[in-house]
Design an enzyme around this catalytic site. Sequence first.
Site, short mmCIF file in Angstrom:
data_model
loop_
_atom_site.label_atom_id
_atom_site.label_comp_id
_atom_site.label_asym_id
_atom_site.label_seq_id
_atom_site.Cartn_x
_atom_site.Cartn_y
_atom_site.Cartn_z
N GLU A 173 -23.03 -53.82 -8.48
CA GLU A 173 -22.09 -52.87 -7.87
C GLU A 173 -22.51 -52.47 -6.46
O GLU A 173 -22.74 -51.29 -6.16
CB GLU A 173 -21.95 -51.62 -8.76
CG GLU A 173 -21.41 -51.96 -10.13
CD GLU A 173 -21.06 -50.77 -11.01
OE1 GLU A 173 -20.20 -50.91 -11.88
OE2 GLU A 173 -21.66 -49.69 -10.82
N GLU A 365 -18.77 -56.57 -16.74
CA GLU A 365 -18.88 -55.28 -17.44
C GLU A 365 -17.48 -54.79 -17.75
O GLU A 365 -16.61 -54.80 -16.86
CB GLU A 365 -19.54 -54.20 -16.56
CG GLU A 365 -21.02 -54.37 -16.37
CD GLU A 365 -21.65 -53.19 -15.64
OE1 GLU A 365 -21.17 -52.05 -15.80
OE2 GLU A 365 -22.62 -53.42 -14.90
#
Length: 471
Positions: A173, A365
């Site tokens: 991220e 995810e």
Amino acid sequence: MSAALFPSDFLWGGAAAAHQVEGAAFEGGKGLSVQDVLPRGSRSPRSAAAGADNPKAVAVDFYHRYAEDIALFAEMGYSVFRFSIAWSRIFPNGDDAEPSEEGLVFYDRVLDELERHRIEPMITMSHYDLPLSLAERFNGWASRELIDLFERYARVLYARFGSRVKYWLTFNEINALAHVPFMAGGITTPQNELSEAVLYQAAHHQLVASAMATKLGREMMPEARIGCMILAQPVYPLTPSPEDQLAVLQSEQANLLFGDVQVRGNYPGYFLRALREKGIELAMTAQDRIALRNTVDFVSFSYYTSVCESADPSARVEGLGNLMGGVPNPLLPASEWGWQIDPMGLRLVLNQFWDRWQKPLFIVENGLGARDELVEVDGVRTVLDDYRISYHRDHLLQVAEALKDGVPVLGYTSWGCLDMVSSSTAQMSKRYGQIYVDRHDDGSGTLERYRKKSFTWYREVIRTAGASLRR
Ligand code: BG6
């Protein structure tokens, strides 16, 4: 049997991060990481010292139980397992003269176990756990020095594991840096004193480091596929007004900038304009520009939630959903932690990313954080987590739609495979796994593992390549 919804080579599995599962925070020669001083989660104040009051000190003890866990993953039918390597296990201070053999051996063993079960590993090199020493001595990624240190760390990983690992991700991220600068970037300057100039400079250093690691990976492991990892959060206009639509565009640009650079190899015009208007001049060398041209093979991303955006800045809720903030969507339900549930947003993101970047995509995810209750059914302890099954079913059906739209999706690793310490809140009670771990917020629990109802459900989805989703 009804027809498969996913291709036969689609990679199915689960994902985890070192600091959320391993525990053994002070074992195996590991140095401290920024996570060891964040006992209450991503936005909580840093504690002065690392201690046993941090749930991550034990986490779910994957460090000692990895063989048992990987056997359970195999039982579910996983063909891929995404996990991260703790930089501080390999270089306890981030820049030690030699890597720690003990740290490398731990990951050798994890890879042995995965190989035994024919599960493809996918490694994240940096998942929110910079060695604390680099944060304290250099102010983390605010310093250019970290670029070379990361490259050195990557070289060690590739040399040791490169022959056994095909899928690599550089930074988890990477677009979260501005929202959680200490956790994502080891930046010790208090957030309220941190200038945008420093934040952008730190982001630039990570982007260059990621590109350098991609270049090196390609040289050392010609068969490898190296990807970036982005927090995906689609943004909808709160109203149909053009002003709200412009707010959406700008919010998305701030988020997608990171993918744009890692896929296209240079900074987009909208970002250069923002820098100009803010009077920020990035320190960027000619070599940096050349390095950035080493673009990724694929784009991976996390997807949990979407938000709205409005031209009225007072409508924004900072930190809403997964780190990025936004305006709550009046039409969507939410999890107990306020993350709004939007399966169709996943199809939208898949199409958007493919249209924008034309790179294969990997969902690394996706899952639901919820409170689970361990119950006994026919003498077997389990969790009847129909809410989690619905979440995954609804999202996977949208992935199937995106495949039909022509979007190349390489795989899906659910978050998480087993329960683990939450990243944002450091709670155990915010559970994501298909495997229940008997560990609680107060540190009690046996650490025993139990198969939830979603375990059997996911196994069937994998076995039937998604055909069972329609049943
Ligand atoms: C992602 C992170 O943002 O979301 C994971 O990459 C994290 O580390 C996951 O665990 C879920 O977030 P949380 O805060 O509910 O654990």
